[in-house]
Each structure stands twice: as C-alpha cells, then as structure tokens.
Design a protein around this motif. Structure first.
Motif, short mmCIF file in Angstrom:
data_model
loop_
_atom_site.label_atom_id
_atom_site.label_comp_id
_atom_site.label_asym_id
_atom_site.label_seq_id
_atom_site.Cartn_x
_atom_site.Cartn_y
_atom_site.Cartn_z
N VAL A 84 0.84 -1.20 0.00
CA VAL A 84 0.00 0.00 0.00
C VAL A 84 0.87 1.25 0.00
O VAL A 84 1.90 1.32 0.68
CB VAL A 84 -0.99 0.04 1.19
N LYS A 85 0.44 2.22 -0.80
CA LYS A 85 1.10 3.53 -0.80
C LYS A 85 0.66 4.31 0.42
O LYS A 85 1.42 5.08 0.98
CB LYS A 85 0.72 4.32 -2.06
N MET A 86 -0.61 4.11 0.80
CA MET A 86 -1.17 4.87 1.91
C MET A 86 -2.33 4.11 2.52
O MET A 86 -3.09 3.44 1.81
CB MET A 86 -1.65 6.24 1.42
N GLU A 87 -2.44 4.21 3.85
CA GLU A 87 -3.56 3.63 4.59
C GLU A 87 -4.14 4.75 5.44
O GLU A 87 -3.42 5.46 6.13
CB GLU A 87 -3.06 2.50 5.49
N ILE A 88 -5.45 4.91 5.37
CA ILE A 88 -6.12 6.00 6.10
C ILE A 88 -7.18 5.41 7.02
O ILE A 88 -7.99 4.59 6.60
CB ILE A 88 -6.79 6.99 5.10
N ASN A 89 -7.15 5.84 8.28
CA ASN A 89 -8.24 5.52 9.20
C ASN A 89 -9.37 6.49 8.85
O ASN A 89 -9.28 7.68 9.12
CB ASN A 89 -7.80 5.73 10.65
N TYR A 90 -10.41 5.99 8.22
CA TYR A 90 -11.46 6.84 7.66
C TYR A 90 -12.59 7.11 8.64
O TYR A 90 -13.21 8.16 8.60
CB TYR A 90 -11.99 6.19 6.38
#
Length: 152
Positions: A84-90
C-alpha cells in the motif's frame, strides 16, 4: 497474523473473522498518560481513592476514547496489509460501548471483515472491531472501522 497483499486478497476475506490480537493490559499509568494527552481528568479515570470509594465500578476505568485509540495498534497484530502507498483511518460506524474497562483489565481486539469495495482505485474496507475484556462476556465496544487503502 494474516497477510493481505491486494484488493483481491482482501475481498476474498469478506465475512470472515480474521482473528484476535494479543492481550493488552490497560494500567493506571496508561490511563493517566491518556488523561494528560487529552486533558480529560474526570475523576472516574484518574482518582483511584474516589473511584474505589464513591464510583459505581469500585476502581478507575479506562477512557472510552483510550480504548478506541488502541485499534491501530491491536489491528496491526491481526493483519499486515502490504503493498500500500497509503492507509487511512477513515472512520468508525455503528459504535456502541458495551461496558467500561476497569483499570488493570486485559483487552484484545477481535476483527471480522464485513466488506471490501474498490472505489476507482481506493479500497474501502469495513472491519467489525470488538474489544473483548478478559473473563467478561460482553465486549467493551463493537463498531465498524473503515479503512481506506491505496494499493500499488
């Protein structure tokens, strides 16, 4: 621990319990540090004597938001999402606190994948998170944690 390398691998896990984290003890030092970080010094969390003598739980209890803030730490013990390039807690949806977490309780996260959707390159994963308290039938909370991933 389960390793997830792609959208397709994640999607194949829909409806499955991924597992549980290790047990983690929430002690008074952690509660006090959280109180300091958030400026939430409510006596039920930080005043041991008053909590034992006047409180409904006969001890201090962890802040609800402290227990929620542990999701990323405990989640990483259950799943390793790679590539993953980026993981966001949404966000967290449908959150319900079931019971308080008394000081010196051991807790663990149980994670179930509810849905995985590809939103034009952004993967939205909804994971049911239950914070279990050792020797208790009712969880501290249950909620649907929403993660966004940008896979390579």
């Amino acid at each position: 621990m389960i390793i997830i390398n792609s959208f397709n691998e994640y999607k194949s896990l829909e409806g499955q319990v991924l597992g549980v984290s290790d047990w983690h003890r929430i002690d008074q030092n952690q509660i006090d540090r959280f109180a300091e970080a958030t400026l939430d010094y409510q006596w039920i969390h930080v005043d041991k004597d008053k909590a034992e003598n006047e409180g409904p739980f006969k001890s201090t209890i962890a802040h609800g938001y402290l227990t929620l803030s542990m999701i990323p730490y405990l989640w990483k013990q259950i799943a390793d999402v790679r590539n993953v390039k980026m993981e966001i807690n949404y966000g967290i949806e449908n959150l319900k606190f079931g019971q308080p977490v008394p000081v010196n309780s051991d807790v663990q996260l149980k994670a179930t994948v509810k849905s995985v959707t590809d939103l034009k390159g952004t993967v939205k994963a909804v994971v049911e998170a239950k914070l279990l308290i050792k020797d208790q039938l009712k969880p501290a909370y249950t909620g649907d944690v929403v993660f966004l991933y940008h896979f390579y």
